[in-house]
Structure formats: structure tokens, C-alpha cells
Design an enzyme around this catalytic site. Structure first.
Site, PDB file in Angstrom:
ATOM      1  N   TYR A  34      45.905 -19.530 -46.468  1.00  0.00           N
ATOM      2  CA  TYR A  34      47.066 -20.362 -46.116  1.00  0.00           C
ATOM      3  C   TYR A  34      48.171 -19.446 -45.591  1.00  0.00           C
ATOM      4  O   TYR A  34      49.244 -19.325 -46.177  1.00  0.00           O
ATOM      5  CB  TYR A  34      47.513 -21.160 -47.347  1.00  0.00           C
ATOM      6  N   CYS A 278      56.828 -25.823 -37.222  1.00  0.00           N
ATOM      7  CA  CYS A 278      56.661 -24.377 -37.384  1.00  0.00           C
ATOM      8  C   CYS A 278      55.963 -23.776 -36.165  1.00  0.00           C
ATOM      9  O   CYS A 278      56.311 -22.669 -35.718  1.00  0.00           O
ATOM     10  CB  CYS A 278      55.890 -24.060 -38.656  1.00  0.00           C
TER      11      CYS A 278
HETATM   12  C1  SAM Z   1      51.519 -19.220 -48.620  1.00  0.00           C
HETATM   13  S1  SAM Z   1      50.680 -18.805 -50.129  1.00  0.00           S
HETATM   14  C2  SAM Z   1      49.691 -17.466 -49.518  1.00  0.00           C
HETATM   15  C3  SAM Z   1      48.425 -17.308 -50.287  1.00  0.00           C
HETATM   16  C4  SAM Z   1      47.441 -16.264 -49.771  1.00  0.00           C
HETATM   17  N1  SAM Z   1      47.974 -14.930 -49.802  1.00  0.00           N
HETATM   18  C5  SAM Z   1      46.957 -16.618 -48.395  1.00  0.00           C
HETATM   19  O1  SAM Z   1      47.289 -15.917 -47.447  1.00  0.00           O
HETATM   20  O2  SAM Z   1      46.230 -17.606 -48.288  1.00  0.00           O
HETATM   21  C6  SAM Z   1      51.924 -17.986 -51.147  1.00  0.00           C
HETATM   22  C7  SAM Z   1      51.417 -17.469 -52.491  1.00  0.00           C
HETATM   23  O3  SAM Z   1      52.464 -16.690 -53.106  1.00  0.00           O
HETATM   24  C8  SAM Z   1      52.454 -16.946 -54.496  1.00  0.00           C
HETATM   25  N2  SAM Z   1      53.747 -16.494 -55.065  1.00  0.00           N
HETATM   26  C9  SAM Z   1      54.986 -16.947 -54.795  1.00  0.00           C
HETATM   27  N3  SAM Z   1      55.910 -16.265 -55.520  1.00  0.00           N
HETATM   28  C10 SAM Z   1      55.227 -15.352 -56.245  1.00  0.00           C
HETATM   29  C11 SAM Z   1      55.592 -14.350 -57.194  1.00  0.00           C
HETATM   30  N4  SAM Z   1      56.870 -14.166 -57.540  1.00  0.00           N
HETATM   31  N5  SAM Z   1      54.626 -13.582 -57.736  1.00  0.00           N
HETATM   32  C12 SAM Z   1      53.326 -13.766 -57.389  1.00  0.00           C
HETATM   33  N6  SAM Z   1      52.913 -14.696 -56.499  1.00  0.00           N
HETATM   34  C13 SAM Z   1      53.852 -15.484 -55.947  1.00  0.00           C
HETATM   35  C14 SAM Z   1      52.151 -18.425 -54.579  1.00  0.00           C
HETATM   36  O4  SAM Z   1      51.745 -18.796 -55.871  1.00  0.00           O
HETATM   37  C15 SAM Z   1      51.041 -18.508 -53.522  1.00  0.00           C
HETATM   38  O5  SAM Z   1      49.807 -18.149 -54.105  1.00  0.00           O
END
Ligand code: SAM
Length: 307
Positions: A34, A278
Site C-alpha cells: 500500500y 492524489c
Molecule cells: C501506508 S501503510 C504502508 C505499509 C507498507 N510499508 C507498504 O508499503 O505496504 C503505513 C504503515 O505505517 C504504520 N505506522 C504508522 N505509524 C507508525 C509508527 N509510529 N510506528 C510503526 N508503524 C507505524 C501503519 O500501521 C501502516 O502499517
């Protein structure tokens, strides 16, 4: 503002990511990535899920390269990777399945993502329902990747003069989480042609789609990481995100009947508008997509004084 309140809250993360794994599976590719894919070498006429999945895997490989994970079969035994914001675990699956990484740990604040990786993740991968702010592993990692999560590390409510300090806290934590000499990669959207969420569309996305999220500017990222990391690579690829968003929109359009059953007409409409808005933002270069390689400094430097 305290360090603990500078970032998107778990409640705001759940608002977006816990709508339902079945809904996201309708329009993301099979890796459930995502974030922007990497389309180098994929012809303009290639479309649909197979091309998107290949472009997502190319993106995973780019991040493993930037984090200096060894090539498969080149002494990867024991390489331990941290994925900050692991989503549904696609990158970890690629890293361990491809033999470049022995063990991958992914942090997420989304219960739905955590449950998915815990139930279906490949051996050698594990999700932890925890933010990087509190993560304390038994030993340092050999590499870190973070793809599409940095947008959650500061909120729109963070005062302008505290944003760099808030981002610097992330890099300070990564410095602590990595062994000496290790590298990490960062993929994030950033404002480019504008300095904030411009107009009704910008406020719609930050209010109704990603509450508690905001975008950095490149100058903030470099000022914040400079004390702890040297930059080894920097790519700016807005077209990668525009094309990814276009494919997501097309797939959601084709699956609209099932999507309406899963999330209802209002949520479906919100997502369709957000994906199109977007895409336009990247086409118009109001925002760009950075992929950055960073190598840990042995001795941190002082943060540059703010002017
Ligand atoms: C847009 S998604 C991207 C997921 C994945 N990296 C990808 O590219 O498909 C954002 C991710 O960041 C995580 N996230 C947001 N804030 C965070 C934090 N403070 N610590 C760890 N993960 C976090 C969310 O739970 C989610 O899994």
C-alpha cells in the site's frame, strides 16, 4: 507537544487501515503493498494486477538494496531486518522468501495488519503491534526499511518550529536500533511544489482519509537525518505514485460492486475521490515520492541550529 503526541495516534491509524483487509485486497495487488510501486522497465501498455505486483516487488528489492541486505546466497545468514510500518507484510515476505534476510520484524499500529501477518506470515517474519517510539529489541538490527509510514510520524498539529525535532527523533531511534555500519531505506511522499495541504482537496485527504498524517518537505528530512545518517542515494519519482494510484483506481472501479457491499457507498466514494485526487497531486508535482538510502554514522553530529 510532547514526543509521544507528535505522531499519528493508533486510533487514527485504525480509522484508515482497519476498514477491512478484504476491501484492500480488492484493489491492491497480491502482495498487499500500500505504497508507490517502482515501474522502471515496465512498459506503459502493461497494466493490471500482474504488472502492479511486479512493480511492487521491484520496489521491495530497491529498498533491500538501499538497506544493504546481502544478495541471496551471499552470506545472508543471520541478517535481521526491521520494517517500520510493515503494512500487511509484503516486503518482509519478499525479503525472507528471496533469501536475502533471515529474520524480518515488522512494526504496525493496525490490528488488522498485525492479525494478517501473524496468521499468514512466512516463517522468519513476524509483526509487532507497536510503534517505533517504544520498540526495544534484544539486539540491534542489521538493516531497517520504512515504506509509506513516515507520513504518520508528525501530525498537522505539530507546530512548524518543532517538526524537524520530531522527525529527528525517528532518526535518533533508528540510530539506536541499528548496529554500527548498518544502513536503512526510507520511502515517503513529500510536498514539492506546495508547502502544505492546499485547497479543499488537500484538506479532504488530511481530514477524511488520513487523519493525523502530514507530509514532510525534503529540507526537513535532510536536516533531521543528518546528525545520525549520511545519505547514500536519493530518488524523486512522482510518476511512480501517479501510475500506482491510477492502477489502484482502475481496480477499485472494476471491483466497485463488491467494495460497496464491504464498506458501503459513502466509504467507497471517499476512496475513489481520494485515489483520483492524489494521482492529480503527483501529476501536477505538488507532491513527490522520495526513496532515500541512509548509512548510520558511528558518531552522531549535532542537529543544525534552526534559523
Ligand atoms: C501506508 S501503510 C504502508 C505499509 C507498507 N510499508 C507498504 O508499503 O505496504 C503505513 C504503515 O505505517 C504504520 N505506522 C504508522 N505509524 C507508525 C509508527 N509510529 N510506528 C510503526 N508503524 C507505524 C501503519 O500501521 C501502516 O502499517
Amino acid at each position: 507537544m510532547t514526543r509521544a503526541t507528535a505522531a499519528t495516534s493508533a486510533t487514527d491509524i485504525e480509522f484508515h487501515y482497519d476498514i477491512g483487509n478484504d476491501f484492500y485486497a480488492l484493489w491492491l495487488d497480491r502482495t498487499l503493498a500500500y505504497s508507490a510501486a517502482l515501474w522502471d522497465g515496465i512498459g506503459p501498455d502493461e497494466s493490471g494486477e500482474p504488472a502492479l505486483a511486479r512493480a511492487q516487488q521491484a520496489k521491495f528489492t530497491r529498498h533491500l538494496d538501499l538497506a544493504e541486505a546481502p544478495a541471496a546466497g551471499a552470506g545472508q545468514a543471520g541478517f535481521r531486518l526491521l520494517d517500520v510500518g510493515c503494512g500487511w507484510g509484503g516486503l518482509m515476505d519478499h525479503a525472507v522468501g528471496g533469501g536475502r534476510v533471515a529474520e524480518a520484524t515488522g512494526l504496525t499500529l493496525s490490528r488488522a495488519q498485525f492479525d494478517q501477518v501473524t496468521a499468514h506470515g512466512r516463517p522468519g517474519t513476524k509483526a509487532v503491534l507497536e510503534g517505533w517510539q517504544s520498540h526495544r529489541p534484544e539486539r540491534p538490527y542489521d538493516g531497517i526499511v520504512s515504506v509509506g509510514a513516515f507520513e504518520h510520524f508528525v501530525t498537522a498539529a505539530t507546530p512548524a518550529d518543532q517538526r524537524i525535532t520530531a522527525y529527528a527523533w525517528y532518526f535518533e531511534r533508528c540510530h539506536e536500533l541499528l548496529r554500527p555500519g548498518a544502513s536503512m531505506s526510507l520511502q515517503t511522499i513529500a510536498y514539492d511544489g506546495v508547502t502544505g495541504p492546499d485547497g479543499p482537496m488537500g484538506s479532504f485527504v488530511t481530514r477524511d482519509i488520513f487523519p493525523g498524517a502530514t507530509l514532510p518537505r525534503l529540507s526537513e528530512i535532510t536536516a533531521a537525518c543528518d546528525p545520525y545518517f549520511s545519505v547514500t542515494a536519493l530518488y524523486s519519482s512522482p510518476d511512480d505514485y501517479a501510475r500506482t494510484l491510477r492502477v489502484w483506481s482502475e481496480r477499485l472501479h472494476r471491483a466497485r460492486d463488491r467494495a460497496r457491499e464491504l464498506v458501503g457507498p459513502q466509504t467507497l466514494r471517499r476512496y475513489r475521490v481520494y485515489l483520483r485526487a492524489c494521482e492529480t497531486t503527483f501529476q501536477q508535482r505538488a507532491a513527490t515520492l522520495y526513496r532515500i538510502g541512509l548509512r548510520r554514522r558511528d558518531t552522531p553530529l549535532p542537529l543544525l541550529p534552526r534559523r
